[in-house]
Scaffold this motif. Structure first.
Motif, mmCIF file in Angstrom:
data_model
loop_
_atom_site.group_PDB
_atom_site.id
_atom_site.type_symbol
_atom_site.label_atom_id
_atom_site.label_comp_id
_atom_site.label_asym_id
_atom_site.label_seq_id
_atom_site.Cartn_x
_atom_site.Cartn_y
_atom_site.Cartn_z
ATOM 1 N N ALA A 35 0.688 -0.985 -0.106
ATOM 2 C CA ALA A 35 0.230 0.022 0.045
ATOM 3 C C ALA A 35 0.245 1.061 0.020
ATOM 4 C CB ALA A 35 -1.116 0.135 1.515
ATOM 5 N N GLU A 36 2.102 1.434 0.826
ATOM 6 C CA GLU A 36 2.606 2.535 0.874
ATOM 7 C C GLU A 36 3.444 2.380 -0.759
ATOM 8 O OE1 GLU A 36 5.111 3.178 5.291
ATOM 9 O OE2 GLU A 36 4.774 0.991 4.345
ATOM 10 N N ASP A 37 3.557 1.723 -1.217
ATOM 11 C CA ASP A 37 4.859 1.654 -1.843
ATOM 12 C C ASP A 37 3.491 2.343 -3.464
ATOM 13 O OD1 ASP A 37 6.747 0.903 -1.458
ATOM 14 O OD2 ASP A 37 6.543 -0.848 -1.826
ATOM 15 N N GLN A 38 2.058 1.364 -3.350
ATOM 16 C CA GLN A 38 1.306 2.032 -4.270
ATOM 17 C C GLN A 38 0.755 4.078 -4.286
ATOM 18 O OE1 GLN A 38 -2.145 -0.601 -4.164
ATOM 19 N NE2 GLN A 38 -3.312 0.816 -5.790
ATOM 20 N N VAL A 39 0.878 3.792 -2.837
ATOM 21 C CA VAL A 39 0.658 5.768 -3.108
ATOM 22 C C VAL A 39 1.834 6.820 -3.337
ATOM 23 C CG1 VAL A 39 0.822 7.496 -0.916
ATOM 24 C CG2 VAL A 39 -0.969 5.815 -0.974
ATOM 25 N N LYS A 40 3.373 5.787 -3.139
ATOM 26 C CA LYS A 40 4.244 6.348 -3.484
ATOM 27 C C LYS A 40 4.332 6.865 -5.394
ATOM 28 C CE LYS A 40 7.212 5.255 0.222
ATOM 29 N NZ LYS A 40 8.798 4.451 0.467
ATOM 30 N N ARG A 41 3.869 5.754 -5.917
ATOM 31 C CA ARG A 41 3.767 5.683 -6.996
ATOM 32 C C ARG A 41 2.849 6.516 -8.357
ATOM 33 N NH1 ARG A 41 3.549 -0.303 -6.745
ATOM 34 N NH2 ARG A 41 1.793 -0.215 -6.889
ATOM 35 N N GLU A 42 2.229 6.179 -7.370
ATOM 36 C CA GLU A 42 0.592 7.117 -8.068
ATOM 37 C C GLU A 42 -0.219 8.290 -7.642
ATOM 38 O OE1 GLU A 42 -2.478 4.005 -7.772
ATOM 39 O OE2 GLU A 42 -1.253 2.097 -9.032
ATOM 40 N N GLY A 43 0.286 8.512 -6.752
ATOM 41 C CA GLY A 43 -0.177 10.325 -5.363
ATOM 42 C C GLY A 43 -1.692 9.904 -5.553
ATOM 43 N N ALA A 89 -2.004 2.805 3.160
ATOM 44 C CA ALA A 89 -0.917 2.982 3.928
ATOM 45 C C ALA A 89 -1.159 3.672 4.562
ATOM 46 C CB ALA A 89 -0.184 3.859 2.241
ATOM 47 N N SER A 90 -1.830 4.525 4.973
ATOM 48 C CA SER A 90 -1.655 5.565 6.426
ATOM 49 C C SER A 90 -1.694 4.930 7.691
ATOM 50 C CB SER A 90 -3.613 6.003 5.803
ATOM 51 O OG SER A 90 -3.733 7.034 4.324
ATOM 52 N N LYS A 91 -2.211 3.628 7.659
ATOM 53 C CA LYS A 91 -2.225 3.343 8.771
ATOM 54 C C LYS A 91 -0.824 2.252 9.680
ATOM 55 C CE LYS A 91 -5.221 2.989 11.427
ATOM 56 N NZ LYS A 91 -5.541 3.349 12.375
ATOM 57 N N ALA A 92 -0.003 1.772 7.893
ATOM 58 C CA ALA A 92 0.909 1.013 8.297
ATOM 59 C C ALA A 92 2.114 2.535 8.483
ATOM 60 C CB ALA A 92 1.228 1.221 7.039
ATOM 61 N N ALA A 93 1.334 4.127 7.746
ATOM 62 C CA ALA A 93 3.033 4.873 8.224
ATOM 63 C C ALA A 93 2.657 5.142 9.898
ATOM 64 C CB ALA A 93 2.534 5.862 7.753
ATOM 65 N N ALA A 94 1.511 5.968 9.845
ATOM 66 C CA ALA A 94 2.001 6.023 11.315
ATOM 67 C C ALA A 94 2.016 4.490 12.119
ATOM 68 C CB ALA A 94 -0.085 6.005 11.966
ATOM 69 N N GLU A 95 1.855 3.488 12.345
ATOM 70 C CA GLU A 95 2.343 2.758 13.422
ATOM 71 C C GLU A 95 4.028 2.590 13.491
ATOM 72 O OE1 GLU A 95 2.549 -2.032 14.652
ATOM 73 O OE2 GLU A 95 1.274 -1.279 13.084
ATOM 74 N N ARG A 96 4.136 2.182 11.567
ATOM 75 C CA ARG A 96 5.996 2.883 11.921
ATOM 76 C C ARG A 96 6.373 3.908 12.647
ATOM 77 N NH1 ARG A 96 7.795 -0.463 7.327
ATOM 78 N NH2 ARG A 96 6.263 -1.211 5.904
ATOM 79 N N ALA A 97 5.856 5.126 12.414
ATOM 80 C CA ALA A 97 5.919 6.037 13.756
ATOM 81 C C ALA A 97 5.815 5.760 14.872
ATOM 82 C CB ALA A 97 5.311 7.332 12.693
ATOM 83 N N PHE A 98 4.925 5.167 15.167
ATOM 84 C CA PHE A 98 5.017 4.422 17.011
ATOM 85 C C PHE A 98 5.807 3.819 17.078
ATOM 86 C CE2 PHE A 98 3.145 1.690 20.310
ATOM 87 C CZ PHE A 98 2.756 2.294 20.817
ATOM 88 N N TRP A 99 6.483 3.058 17.064
ATOM 89 C CA TRP A 99 8.188 2.131 16.654
ATOM 90 C C TRP A 99 8.455 2.530 16.219
ATOM 91 C CZ3 TRP A 99 7.030 -0.981 19.765
ATOM 92 C CH2 TRP A 99 5.677 -1.901 19.518
ATOM 93 N N ARG A 100 9.421 3.490 15.830
ATOM 94 C CA ARG A 100 10.171 4.309 15.450
ATOM 95 C C ARG A 100 10.457 5.532 16.538
ATOM 96 N NH1 ARG A 100 9.356 5.626 9.978
ATOM 97 N NH2 ARG A 100 7.779 7.443 10.645
ATOM 98 N N PHE A 101 9.206 6.596 17.319
ATOM 99 C CA PHE A 101 9.138 6.734 18.919
ATOM 100 C C PHE A 101 10.094 5.642 19.561
ATOM 101 C CE2 PHE A 101 8.049 10.327 21.364
ATOM 102 C CZ PHE A 101 8.098 10.855 20.280
ATOM 103 N N ALA A 102 9.590 4.736 19.555
ATOM 104 C CA ALA A 102 9.487 3.947 21.015
ATOM 105 C C ALA A 102 11.760 3.790 20.440
ATOM 106 C CB ALA A 102 9.018 2.853 20.383
ATOM 107 N N GLU A 103 11.504 3.372 19.943
ATOM 108 C CA GLU A 103 12.987 3.285 19.219
ATOM 109 C C GLU A 103 13.726 4.510 19.693
ATOM 110 O OE1 GLU A 103 14.030 1.972 15.436
ATOM 111 O OE2 GLU A 103 12.630 0.407 15.709
ATOM 112 N N GLU A 104 13.319 5.965 19.189
ATOM 113 C CA GLU A 104 14.450 6.918 19.860
ATOM 114 C C GLU A 104 14.171 7.248 21.458
ATOM 115 O OE1 GLU A 104 12.568 9.630 17.265
ATOM 116 O OE2 GLU A 104 13.293 8.943 15.299
ATOM 117 N N GLU A 105 12.845 7.013 22.113
ATOM 118 C CA GLU A 105 12.743 7.020 23.650
ATOM 119 C C GLU A 105 14.195 5.937 23.813
ATOM 120 O OE1 GLU A 105 11.195 8.420 27.190
ATOM 121 O OE2 GLU A 105 11.898 9.130 24.810
#
Length: 372
Positions: free
Chosen positions: A163-171, A182-198
């Motif tokens: 889904a994220e790849d398709q959004v990058k291709r088709e806008g 794609a939005s749900k995947a991006a939001a959860e990835r942000a959650f885990w990035r924040f966890a790693e940084e913390e």
């Protein structure tokens, strides 16, 4: 813990959030819930639905207004003094919007809360009592119903990269449901990035009094489309969640939607609420008695069952509510196709739940009773 624990539940008037609040109130927690507007009809309805349980269990219930969850500092006041957070609100919908704006809103709605709770400014002074954050992601962040992976068993390690790849291709030409995924995947990835940084920041800290400062437990649930009885009927009724709306429409003579893979899975809303509760309980228990252990980092694929097509909803309703049989449209079209179901390993979520999943038939019947 000597005092009654306080949990913040974002988006309190949401379908899942309402049941989650009910579960915590019944356990004696104090619940603080965010809503976009205290004056909205649904804020009044959810308060009226939950208040009797608050009073009968001597638990505090309060609502706090957060008009824009994507704004910097939006949750600064809401997070003060809380022991746990269940982040169930989401600015993402399947309504037409630019792909980029939906992606940005989903990510910002997640990082705004995390910034307020884990990296507070001096003026916000978030309490160090916080021990648990449970984030509501989606099965859409785990997989895409893409042909060619029928033999794959999806589990916590999987991500919906398609889904994220398709959004990058088709806008902005990307179909709305794909942008949602794609939005749900991006939001959860942000959650885990924040966890790693913390965690990296905590690892740099000096030992305080011979013990390291506790790291907050962070868990993400990735549920299938949710079914089950709404705690209250929202205004307008069209804003019911997708699966509950299927039951409402079919029960009242609406069309039986065709089968699709996304509608083929389900989980009952009460099971999701129980998983949130159990996750918080585990995190708080690990911090009792002065213990300062490293917080959990856990992801859960949550699928209570499959073969949950709209046609099967109609079949259950015709059987269990014979007086509405004439109102329900004839069952036309293809039954559940074989070979069109993804496979999931849900053992981790099942262990957290601690009991059997609520079955499809019970979930449909209990939902329908709310509309009778």
């Amino acid at each position: 813990m000597t005092s009654r624990p306080l949990i913040l539940i974002t988006g309190l008037n949401g379908y899942i959030a309402a049941h989650t609040a009910l579960r915590f109130l019944k356990a004696g927690y104090s619940v603080r819930g965010t809503v976009r507007s205290l004056a909205s009809p649904n804020s009044e309805l959810i308060h009226a639905a939950l208040n009797p349980f608050s009073q009968s269990h001597a638990a505090a219930l309060s609502l706090i207004e957060v008009p824009d969850m994507t704004a910097d500092g939006a949750f600064d006041e809401a997070v003060k003094g809380v022991d746990a957070i269940a982040h169930l609100a989401s600015p993402v919908s399947m309504s037409p919007a630019s792909a980029r704006s939906m992606m940005d809103a989903a990510v910002k709605g997640t990082t705004s809360l995390l910034s307020s709770s884990l990296r507070p400014s001096p003026s916000s002074s978030s309490s160090s009592a916080l021990r648990s954050i449970v984030y509501m992601s989606s099965i859409s962040a785990v997989y895409s119903p893409k042909p060619g992976r029928e033999d794959h068993i999806y589990a916590e390690k999987d991500w919906n990269d398609d889904a994220e790849d398709q959004v990058k291709r088709e806008g902005d030409q990307t179909p709305g449901y794909v942008v949602y995924q794609a939005s749900k995947a991006a939001a959860e990835r942000a959650f885990w990035r924040f966890a790693e940084e913390e965690e990296e920041e905590k690892n740099k800290e000096e030992l305080l009094g011979g013990r390291r400062v506790a790291v907050v437990g962070m868990r993400a649930l990735c549920p299938a489309p949710v079914l089950g009885p709404p705690l209250y009927l929202p205004e307008p009724i069209e804003s019911l969640s997708m699966r509950a709306k299927d039951v409402y429409d079919i029960l009242n003579g609406g069309e039986v939607p065709p089968f699709n893979t996304i509608r083929g899975t389900f989980v009952d809303v009460r099971d999701v609420a129980e998983l949130v509760f159990n996750a918080v309980e585990r995190d708080l228990a690990s911090q009792q008695g002065g213990m300062q252990e490293k917080g959990a980092r856990e992801r859960y694929v949550v699928v209570g069952g499959q073969r949950a097509s709209p046609r099967r909803i109609a079949e259950v309703l015709r059987e269990k509510f014979p007086d509405r049989k004439e109102a329900i449209r004839p069952l036309v079209g293809e039954p559940v196709p074989e070979g069109q179901f993804a496979r999931f390993d849900v053992s981790k979520a099942r262990e957290l739940l601690g009991r059997e999943w609520i079955g499809f038939e019970q979930s449909v019947v209990d939902t329908a009773k709310v509309f009778m």
